[in-house]
Design a protein around this motif. Structure first.
Motif, PDB file in Angstrom:
ATOM      1  N   ILE A   8      -9.676  -2.829  -1.536  1.00  0.00           N
ATOM      2  CA  ILE A   8      -8.386  -3.363  -1.108  1.00  0.00           C
ATOM      3  C   ILE A   8      -8.422  -3.432   0.411  1.00  0.00           C
ATOM      4  CG2 ILE A   8      -5.919  -2.904  -0.986  1.00  0.00           C
ATOM      5  CD1 ILE A   8      -6.206  -1.563  -3.756  1.00  0.00           C
ATOM      6  N   ALA A   9      -8.141  -4.609   0.944  1.00  0.00           N
ATOM      7  CA  ALA A   9      -8.183  -4.800   2.401  1.00  0.00           C
ATOM      8  C   ALA A   9      -7.117  -3.943   3.074  1.00  0.00           C
ATOM      9  CB  ALA A   9      -7.955  -6.268   2.732  1.00  0.00           C
ATOM     10  N   LEU A  10      -7.513  -3.258   4.152  1.00  0.00           N
ATOM     11  CA  LEU A  10      -6.599  -2.370   4.875  1.00  0.00           C
ATOM     12  C   LEU A  10      -6.483  -2.828   6.324  1.00  0.00           C
ATOM     13  CD1 LEU A  10      -8.013   0.995   3.520  1.00  0.00           C
ATOM     14  CD2 LEU A  10      -6.001  -0.253   2.698  1.00  0.00           C
ATOM     15  N   ASP A  11      -5.253  -2.968   6.777  1.00  0.00           N
ATOM     16  CA  ASP A  11      -5.002  -3.403   8.149  1.00  0.00           C
ATOM     17  C   ASP A  11      -4.981  -2.247   9.133  1.00  0.00           C
ATOM     18  OD1 ASP A  11      -4.703  -5.922   7.022  1.00  0.00           O
ATOM     19  OD2 ASP A  11      -2.532  -5.752   6.903  1.00  0.00           O
ATOM     20  N   SER A  12      -4.786  -1.003   8.625  1.00  0.00           N
ATOM     21  CA  SER A  12      -4.695   0.149   9.518  1.00  0.00           C
ATOM     22  C   SER A  12      -4.966   1.424   8.721  1.00  0.00           C
ATOM     23  CB  SER A  12      -3.298   0.226  10.158  1.00  0.00           C
ATOM     24  OG  SER A  12      -2.328   0.529   9.169  1.00  0.00           O
ATOM     25  N   ASP A  13      -5.159   2.526   9.451  1.00  0.00           N
ATOM     26  CA  ASP A  13      -5.345   3.823   8.799  1.00  0.00           C
ATOM     27  C   ASP A  13      -4.091   4.234   8.033  1.00  0.00           C
ATOM     28  OD1 ASP A  13      -7.922   4.064   9.761  1.00  0.00           O
ATOM     29  OD2 ASP A  13      -7.323   5.248  11.517  1.00  0.00           O
ATOM     30  N   LEU A  14      -2.916   3.942   8.591  1.00  0.00           N
ATOM     31  CA  LEU A  14      -1.660   4.280   7.930  1.00  0.00           C
ATOM     32  C   LEU A  14      -1.554   3.572   6.579  1.00  0.00           C
ATOM     33  CD1 LEU A  14       1.116   5.609   7.840  1.00  0.00           C
ATOM     34  CD2 LEU A  14       1.998   3.694   9.182  1.00  0.00           C
ATOM     35  N   LYS A  15      -1.893   2.301   6.538  1.00  0.00           N
ATOM     36  CA  LYS A  15      -1.855   1.556   5.273  1.00  0.00           C
ATOM     37  C   LYS A  15      -2.905   2.086   4.305  1.00  0.00           C
ATOM     38  CE  LYS A  15       0.160  -2.440   7.419  1.00  0.00           C
ATOM     39  NZ  LYS A  15      -0.021  -3.789   7.891  1.00  0.00           N
ATOM     40  N   GLY A  16      -4.017   2.566   4.824  1.00  0.00           N
ATOM     41  CA  GLY A  16      -5.027   3.201   3.985  1.00  0.00           C
ATOM     42  C   GLY A  16      -4.502   4.479   3.355  1.00  0.00           C
ATOM     43  N   ASN A  17      -3.762   5.271   4.134  1.00  0.00           N
ATOM     44  CA  ASN A  17      -3.160   6.499   3.604  1.00  0.00           C
ATOM     45  C   ASN A  17      -2.153   6.184   2.502  1.00  0.00           C
ATOM     46  OD1 ASN A  17      -4.641   7.993   5.437  1.00  0.00           O
ATOM     47  ND2 ASN A  17      -2.970   8.159   6.902  1.00  0.00           N
ATOM     48  N   ILE A  18      -1.355   5.152   2.716  1.00  0.00           N
ATOM     49  CA  ILE A  18      -0.360   4.763   1.715  1.00  0.00           C
ATOM     50  C   ILE A  18      -1.051   4.245   0.454  1.00  0.00           C
ATOM     51  CG2 ILE A  18       1.473   3.091   1.214  1.00  0.00           C
ATOM     52  CD1 ILE A  18       2.315   3.475   4.183  1.00  0.00           C
ATOM     53  N   GLU A  19      -2.088   3.432   0.622  1.00  0.00           N
ATOM     54  CA  GLU A  19      -2.840   2.916  -0.525  1.00  0.00           C
ATOM     55  C   GLU A  19      -3.434   4.071  -1.328  1.00  0.00           C
ATOM     56  OE1 GLU A  19      -6.543   1.662  -2.566  1.00  0.00           O
ATOM     57  OE2 GLU A  19      -6.400   2.919  -0.783  1.00  0.00           O
ATOM     58  N   GLN A  20      -3.985   5.068  -0.654  1.00  0.00           N
ATOM     59  CA  GLN A  20      -4.555   6.244  -1.326  1.00  0.00           C
ATOM     60  C   GLN A  20      -3.466   7.008  -2.078  1.00  0.00           C
ATOM     61  OE1 GLN A  20      -7.928   7.369  -1.428  1.00  0.00           O
ATOM     62  NE2 GLN A  20      -7.010   8.608  -3.034  1.00  0.00           N
ATOM     63  N   LYS A  21      -2.323   7.201  -1.452  1.00  0.00           N
ATOM     64  CA  LYS A  21      -1.208   7.927  -2.086  1.00  0.00           C
ATOM     65  C   LYS A  21      -0.737   7.189  -3.343  1.00  0.00           C
ATOM     66  CE  LYS A  21       2.618  10.718  -1.476  1.00  0.00           C
ATOM     67  NZ  LYS A  21       2.456  11.923  -2.248  1.00  0.00           N
ATOM     68  N   LEU A  22      -0.613   5.870  -3.270  1.00  0.00           N
ATOM     69  CA  LEU A  22      -0.194   5.093  -4.436  1.00  0.00           C
ATOM     70  C   LEU A  22      -1.209   5.224  -5.567  1.00  0.00           C
ATOM     71  CD1 LEU A  22       1.141   1.857  -2.696  1.00  0.00           C
ATOM     72  CD2 LEU A  22       2.506   3.596  -3.878  1.00  0.00           C
ATOM     73  N   ARG A  23      -2.493   5.207  -5.235  1.00  0.00           N
ATOM     74  CA  ARG A  23      -3.525   5.381  -6.263  1.00  0.00           C
ATOM     75  C   ARG A  23      -3.495   6.787  -6.848  1.00  0.00           C
ATOM     76  NH1 ARG A  23      -8.598   5.228  -4.927  1.00  0.00           N
ATOM     77  NH2 ARG A  23      -8.372   5.095  -2.685  1.00  0.00           N
ATOM     78  N   ASP A  24      -3.304   7.799  -5.980  1.00  0.00           N
ATOM     79  CA  ASP A  24      -3.233   9.184  -6.454  1.00  0.00           C
ATOM     80  C   ASP A  24      -2.076   9.370  -7.436  1.00  0.00           C
ATOM     81  OD1 ASP A  24      -5.390   9.816  -4.868  1.00  0.00           O
ATOM     82  OD2 ASP A  24      -4.196  10.796  -3.296  1.00  0.00           O
ATOM     83  N   GLU A  25      -0.976   8.672  -7.196  1.00  0.00           N
ATOM     84  CA  GLU A  25       0.203   8.773  -8.062  1.00  0.00           C
ATOM     85  C   GLU A  25       0.142   7.771  -9.218  1.00  0.00           C
ATOM     86  OE1 GLU A  25       3.684   8.507  -5.624  1.00  0.00           O
ATOM     87  OE2 GLU A  25       3.187  10.336  -4.520  1.00  0.00           O
ATOM     88  N   GLU A  26      -0.997   7.068  -9.347  1.00  0.00           N
ATOM     89  CA  GLU A  26      -1.261   6.121 -10.428  1.00  0.00           C
ATOM     90  C   GLU A  26      -0.260   4.971 -10.503  1.00  0.00           C
ATOM     91  OE1 GLU A  26      -1.890   8.325 -14.028  1.00  0.00           O
ATOM     92  OE2 GLU A  26      -3.568   9.417 -13.165  1.00  0.00           O
ATOM     93  N   HIS A  27       0.178   4.507  -9.343  1.00  0.00           N
ATOM     94  CA  HIS A  27       1.040   3.324  -9.285  1.00  0.00           C
ATOM     95  C   HIS A  27       0.191   2.072  -9.465  1.00  0.00           C
ATOM     96  CE1 HIS A  27       4.916   4.973  -8.097  1.00  0.00           C
ATOM     97  NE2 HIS A  27       4.252   5.838  -7.340  1.00  0.00           N
ATOM     98  N   GLN A  28       0.810   1.036  -9.981  1.00  0.00           N
ATOM     99  CA  GLN A  28       0.176  -0.272 -10.054  1.00  0.00           C
ATOM    100  C   GLN A  28       0.726  -1.096  -8.904  1.00  0.00           C
ATOM    101  OE1 GLN A  28       0.763  -2.005 -13.879  1.00  0.00           O
ATOM    102  NE2 GLN A  28       0.028  -0.200 -14.953  1.00  0.00           N
ATOM    103  N   PHE A  29      -0.169  -1.697  -8.121  1.00  0.00           N
ATOM    104  CA  PHE A  29       0.277  -2.459  -6.957  1.00  0.00           C
ATOM    105  C   PHE A  29      -0.711  -3.561  -6.640  1.00  0.00           C
ATOM    106  CE2 PHE A  29      -2.246   1.076  -5.467  1.00  0.00           C
ATOM    107  CZ  PHE A  29      -3.045   0.532  -4.476  1.00  0.00           C
ATOM    108  N   ASP A  30      -0.244  -4.465  -5.803  1.00  0.00           N
ATOM    109  CA  ASP A  30      -1.041  -5.606  -5.381  1.00  0.00           C
ATOM    110  C   ASP A  30      -0.959  -5.689  -3.866  1.00  0.00           C
ATOM    111  OD1 ASP A  30      -2.499  -7.965  -5.407  1.00  0.00           O
ATOM    112  OD2 ASP A  30      -0.754  -9.212  -5.821  1.00  0.00           O
ATOM    113  N   LYS A  31      -2.026  -6.124  -3.243  1.00  0.00           N
ATOM    114  CA  LYS A  31      -2.064  -6.311  -1.786  1.00  0.00           C
ATOM    115  C   LYS A  31      -2.289  -7.791  -1.512  1.00  0.00           C
ATOM    116  CE  LYS A  31      -2.967  -5.271   2.632  1.00  0.00           C
ATOM    117  NZ  LYS A  31      -2.452  -6.357   3.402  1.00  0.00           N
TER     118      LYS A  31
END
Length: 62
Positions: A8-31
């Motif tokens: 998943i393309a990441l624009d910043s470290d902060l967005k990477g942290n959020i993407e990781q958190k969403l995956r850890d919580e097993e959310h379904q999302f699109d970028k």
């Protein structure tokens, strides 16, 4: 462009942290990706897919 372990393309470290958190919580999302869109076109950072209605997540900050 940097990408997560799931490519998943990441624009910043902060967005990477959020993407990781969403995956850890097993959310379904699109970028959404820009590709050849006009520079003025606004895209959400992440679209949550596991909620009852469309929900765009926008990350603010430095």
């Amino acid at each position: 462009m940097p990408a997560s372990e799931q490519w998943i393309a990441l624009d910043s470290d902060l967005k990477g942290n959020i993407e990781q958190k969403l995956r850890d919580e097993e959310h379904q999302f699109d970028k959404p990706l820009r590709y050849d869109a006009d520079e003025c076109t606004v895209f959400p950072d992440i679209c949550l897919l596991d909620v009852q209605q469309d929900f765009a997540l926008e990350v603010f900050g430095m």
